[in-house]
Design an enzyme around this catalytic site. Sequence first.
Site, PDB file in Angstrom:
ATOM      1  N   GLU A 164       0.820  -1.228   0.000  1.00 29.26           N
ATOM      2  CA  GLU A 164       0.000   0.000   0.000  1.00 29.26           C
ATOM      3  C   GLU A 164       0.849   1.273   0.000  1.00 29.26           C
ATOM      4  OE1 GLU A 164      -2.763  -0.593   3.236  1.00 29.26           O
ATOM      5  OE2 GLU A 164      -3.472  -2.486   2.413  1.00 29.26           O
ATOM      6  N   ASN A 190       2.283  -4.906  -3.251  1.00 23.90           N
ATOM      7  CA  ASN A 190       0.876  -5.278  -3.055  1.00 23.90           C
ATOM      8  C   ASN A 190       0.061  -4.021  -2.799  1.00 23.90           C
ATOM      9  OD1 ASN A 190      -1.023  -7.491  -2.549  1.00 23.90           O
ATOM     10  ND2 ASN A 190      -0.999  -6.862  -0.387  1.00 23.90           N
ATOM     11  N   HIS A 225     -10.219  -6.314  -2.479  1.00 25.94           N
ATOM     12  CA  HIS A 225     -11.274  -6.196  -1.465  1.00 25.94           C
ATOM     13  C   HIS A 225     -12.461  -5.512  -2.153  1.00 25.94           C
ATOM     14  CE1 HIS A 225      -8.835  -7.594   1.817  1.00 25.94           C
ATOM     15  NE2 HIS A 225      -7.870  -6.746   1.489  1.00 25.94           N
ATOM     16  N   GLU A 261      -5.816 -10.801  -1.735  1.00 25.33           N
ATOM     17  CA  GLU A 261      -6.642 -10.651  -0.523  1.00 25.33           C
ATOM     18  C   GLU A 261      -8.128 -10.593  -0.884  1.00 25.33           C
ATOM     19  OE1 GLU A 261      -5.284  -7.358   1.902  1.00 25.33           O
ATOM     20  OE2 GLU A 261      -3.185  -7.786   1.462  1.00 25.33           O
ATOM     21  N   ASP A 282     -11.905 -10.597  -1.167  1.00 20.75           N
ATOM     22  CA  ASP A 282     -13.182 -10.789  -0.488  1.00 20.75           C
ATOM     23  C   ASP A 282     -14.202  -9.861  -1.146  1.00 20.75           C
ATOM     24  OD1 ASP A 282     -12.414  -8.385   0.808  1.00 20.75           O
ATOM     25  OD2 ASP A 282     -11.978  -9.390   2.695  1.00 20.75           O
TER      26      ASP A 282
HETATM   27  O1  9MR Z   1      -7.243  -8.783   8.040  1.00 19.77           O
HETATM   28  C1  9MR Z   1      -6.353  -7.973   8.762  1.00 19.77           C
HETATM   29  C2  9MR Z   1      -6.976  -7.590  10.093  1.00 19.77           C
HETATM   30  O2  9MR Z   1      -7.105  -8.747  10.913  1.00 19.77           O
HETATM   31  C3  9MR Z   1      -6.137  -6.545  10.779  1.00 19.77           C
HETATM   32  O3  9MR Z   1      -6.797  -6.111  11.965  1.00 19.77           O
HETATM   33  C4  9MR Z   1      -5.911  -5.380   9.834  1.00 19.77           C
HETATM   34  C5  9MR Z   1      -5.145  -4.288  10.534  1.00 19.77           C
HETATM   35  O4  9MR Z   1      -4.346  -3.516   9.788  1.00 19.77           O
HETATM   36  O5  9MR Z   1      -5.255  -5.841   8.672  1.00 19.77           O
HETATM   37  C6  9MR Z   1      -6.053  -6.728   7.948  1.00 19.77           C
HETATM   38  O6  9MR Z   1      -5.433  -7.121   6.751  1.00 19.77           O
HETATM   39  C7  9MR Z   1      -5.148  -6.087   5.818  1.00 19.77           C
HETATM   40  C8  9MR Z   1      -3.914  -6.511   5.060  1.00 19.77           C
HETATM   41  O7  9MR Z   1      -2.861  -6.771   5.959  1.00 19.77           O
HETATM   42  C9  9MR Z   1      -3.492  -5.460   4.048  1.00 19.77           C
HETATM   43  N1  9MR Z   1      -4.566  -5.137   3.160  1.00 19.77           N
HETATM   44  C10 9MR Z   1      -5.833  -4.810   3.786  1.00 19.77           C
HETATM   45  C11 9MR Z   1      -6.246  -5.901   4.761  1.00 19.77           C
HETATM   46  C12 9MR Z   1      -7.606  -5.576   5.342  1.00 19.77           C
HETATM   47  O8  9MR Z   1      -7.550  -4.431   6.118  1.00 19.77           O
END
Ligand code: 9MR
Length: 561
Positions: free
Chosen positions: A166, A207, A243, A272, A274
């Site tokens: 990001e 990513n 997402h 990722e 969903d």
């Molecule tokens: O799914 C992850 C969640 O459990 C955490 O609380 C969150 C905190 O930053 O991160 C989520 O995963 C993220 C991923 O690492 C990067 N892309 C976005 C995902 C969803 O927020």
Amino acid sequence: MPPSSPQRSRSRRSLALAALFGLLATLLLYATPADASAALRQHAAARGRFIGTALATGPLASETAYRDLAAAEFNQVTPENALKWDATEPSQGQFSFGGADAIVSFAAQNDQQVHGHTLVWHNQTPGWVQSLGATAMRSAMQNHISQVVGRYASNPAVVSWDVVNEVFDDNGNLRASFWYNTLGQSYIADAFRAARAADPDARLCINDYNTEGINAKSTALYNLVSSLRQQGVPVDCVGFQSHLAIQYGFPGQMQQNLQRFADLGVQVRITELDVRMVMPRDATKDATQATYYRDVVNACLAVTACAGITIWGFTDKYSWVPDTFSGQGAALIYDQSYQRKPAYTAVHDALAGGTVTDTTPPTTPGTPAASGVTVSTATLTWTASTDSGGSGLAGYIVYREQGATDPELGRGTGTSLTLTGLSAATQYQVYVRARDGAGNLSPASATVTFTTATGGGSGGGCSAAGTVQSQWSTGYVVQPVTVTNTGTATINGWTVTFTLPAGHALTGSWNATLTVAGQTVTARSLAYNATLAPGATATFGFQASRPSGDTATPSGYTCAS
Ligand code: 9MR
């Protein structure tokens, strides 16, 4: 390594196992006409792809149903949180790998590959890192990468890493994170080089999210990956988080977007996935969600260099969505009780090759109407086409009627499009064709003819000048580029061109739409800054990367209205 190689085997043993597994999966597929009972991973392996899930350490330790499904259905896993900086190095130099090791050993036991997520991110990074000065921050980053990647370098299960995550903000500018603010853009290249040094065999990825379709952010990512690779930075792979949400629509031109990255020579992957919905869940929303899952899987399968698809968890019982988006959820392929949803079937059938071959084109769009015609722009609006062939309506393309070959003037997903970059005082005859998900084009609509306004000359005219606001060894920011109406009549739209020195690449821009052709950059006004009264000014800015040590900056700013 060819970018199309979907997964990297780390040893002869795992190569042989993979071959055996692939053969078994293939035999199973061909021996069983109704293969509804085969797991996702068997179908994926038969297609040479991975199907992955994010894994959370809590349920992995405590729930048999979670463990059993994770093992049975997926051949790749990504630790959802266990490899992030706050988990692995909460205090400087104090490393802890308990959660990550548990996932890696689960994966090894179940013949799954592990994708490491993530080394350098602005979230879930402890405060001690964020408060370091530049020199200390750079060496903390390099040490972290070296320790974390180094720990798993000889483990054949761990095959790839998200090195940076990001790095762009929602507008497609480099994110003003503490990394960027302290180290400048160079932290990205440094992170990749440190990861390569720690494990020369691992596949190294960048990513991001909202980069799945063709849009300003994905184009900024594309330009960055292209420029990093031109500089020899070891970027092997690009991850598209995906997402998605049924209420926001499916990303435009996803397959084409994956393909343009693949054409840079990198592997691509869905990392990722969903698909959330506004709660409560119902059968209609489930059906729409299933088409999104299907279309993502098919977009990946249609691109040879797409290595596979990872879903961000698999059961609605454990998903980040409800915690982040109030009132939304049900984003995964199993429900809260581990029952398969239509989305599971969609992923399964797409991986099994069950896509319907669509050869039916969409219906002819309505005759476009032209409005808002300026010296260089015009807005077209038409009535929608429909598609009954199965793949769904994907968008529209506007062409100029010009005889033997009609050039494309623009494309979009809605029933209205603003054409830009038109020539002043020129007659255009244009028509629209609809396109479906399988690439079938509808017949052409009837044409509309319009003539763009006269620019310059009769009281028009403008000038442009750019100021370098800041620069560093590998890049610079030009802000502002000031556009002035030097004439006596109001301008409705301006175009600034300038020359980018060889080897430089745009990495972001604001307040104008920039396109690059060779070394020439064309910046076009946006709706809100197109109109300039005599003497009035508008500004825009951009950022670019350049080869280390090159001190050149752009020149030759020229304005046309
Ligand atoms: O799914 C992850 C969640 O459990 C955490 O609380 C969150 C905190 O930053 O991160 C989520 O995963 C993220 C991923 O690492 C990067 N892309 C976005 C995902 C969803 O927020």
